[in-house]
Design an enzyme around this catalytic site. Structure first.
Site, PDB file in Angstrom:
ATOM      1  N   CYS A  46      26.224  75.722 -39.156  1.00  0.00           N
ATOM      2  CA  CYS A  46      26.026  74.912 -37.953  1.00  0.00           C
ATOM      3  C   CYS A  46      24.620  74.306 -37.884  1.00  0.00           C
ATOM      4  O   CYS A  46      23.687  74.747 -38.554  1.00  0.00           O
ATOM      5  CB  CYS A  46      26.313  75.730 -36.703  1.00  0.00           C
ATOM      6  SG  CYS A  46      25.066  76.973 -36.369  1.00  0.00           S
ATOM      7  N   CYS A  48      22.399  74.470 -35.488  1.00  0.00           N
ATOM      8  CA  CYS A  48      21.326  75.322 -34.965  1.00  0.00           C
ATOM      9  C   CYS A  48      20.845  76.315 -36.021  1.00  0.00           C
ATOM     10  O   CYS A  48      19.706  76.768 -35.972  1.00  0.00           O
ATOM     11  CB  CYS A  48      21.703  76.008 -33.657  1.00  0.00           C
ATOM     12  SG  CYS A  48      23.049  77.171 -33.749  1.00  0.00           S
TER      13      CYS A  48
END
Length: 136
Positions: A46, A48
Site C-alpha cells: 500500500c 502508506c
C-alpha cells in the site's frame, strides 16, 4: 498473493538496511521468542507503507540505539509467517503495515496502520526511536 517481481523492490527497501525476512511461522517463532529486542515490520504494497512505514523503519533502524534483531514479514505473500507475527501482536487487530517491538518475547510497543496513515515518516521514526531508547 502478489507477483514476486512486484514486491521484491519493497522487500529490498528493508533488507538492504539489515532487516531479515521471515518466510515461515517457525522463522517468526524463533526470532520473536529469542532473548533481547526484536523489531517487526509487517510490510505491505500500500501507499502508506511506501511513503511512511518503510522510510520510518529505515530511519529508526539507523538510530544508534536499536533492537538486537530487525525482521519483516510481507502481507499478501507468506501468509503463514504473517499470521504468526500477527498472533504475537494480539490484542491488536491485524493490520498492514504495522510495526511492533518485542523484548524477551513480550510485546512492548505497537504501531498500527491507523497510526501510520497520514503521518510523516520522521514522526513515526521518532516514535519508534523513543521506544528503542526505552527498551533496547
Amino acid at each position: 498473493m502478489y507477483p514476486e517481481y512486484l514486491v521484491e523492490p519493497m522487500r529490498a527497501e528493508l533488507t538492504k538496511v539489515g532487516f531479515e525476512e521471515m518466510k515461515t511461522a517457525e522463522d517468526v517463532d524463533n526470532a520473536i521468542s529469542s532473548e533481547g529486542t526484536v523489531f517487526v515490520v509487517v510490510n505491505s504494497v500500500c501507499g502508506c507503507a511506501a511513503s511512511n512505514a518503510r522510510p520510518a523503519a529505515r530511519l529508526a533502524a539507523a538510530n544508534e540505539k536499536h533492537p538486537d534483531k530487525l525482521i519483516t514479514v510481507f502481507a499478501g505473500m507468506e501468509k503463514e509467517a504473517v499470521d504468526r507475527a500477527r498472533s504475537y501482536m494480539m490484542p491488536f487487530p491485524p493490520s498492514s503495515p504495522a510495526m511492533a517491538l518485542f523484548k524477551d518475547g513480550k510485546l512492548v510497543h505497537m504501531i498500527e496502520r491507523h497510526q501510520i496513515e497520514g503521518r510523516a515518516a520522521q514522526m513515526i521514526a521518532d516514535n519508534l526511536i523513543g521506544a528503542f531508547e526505552q527498551y533496547c
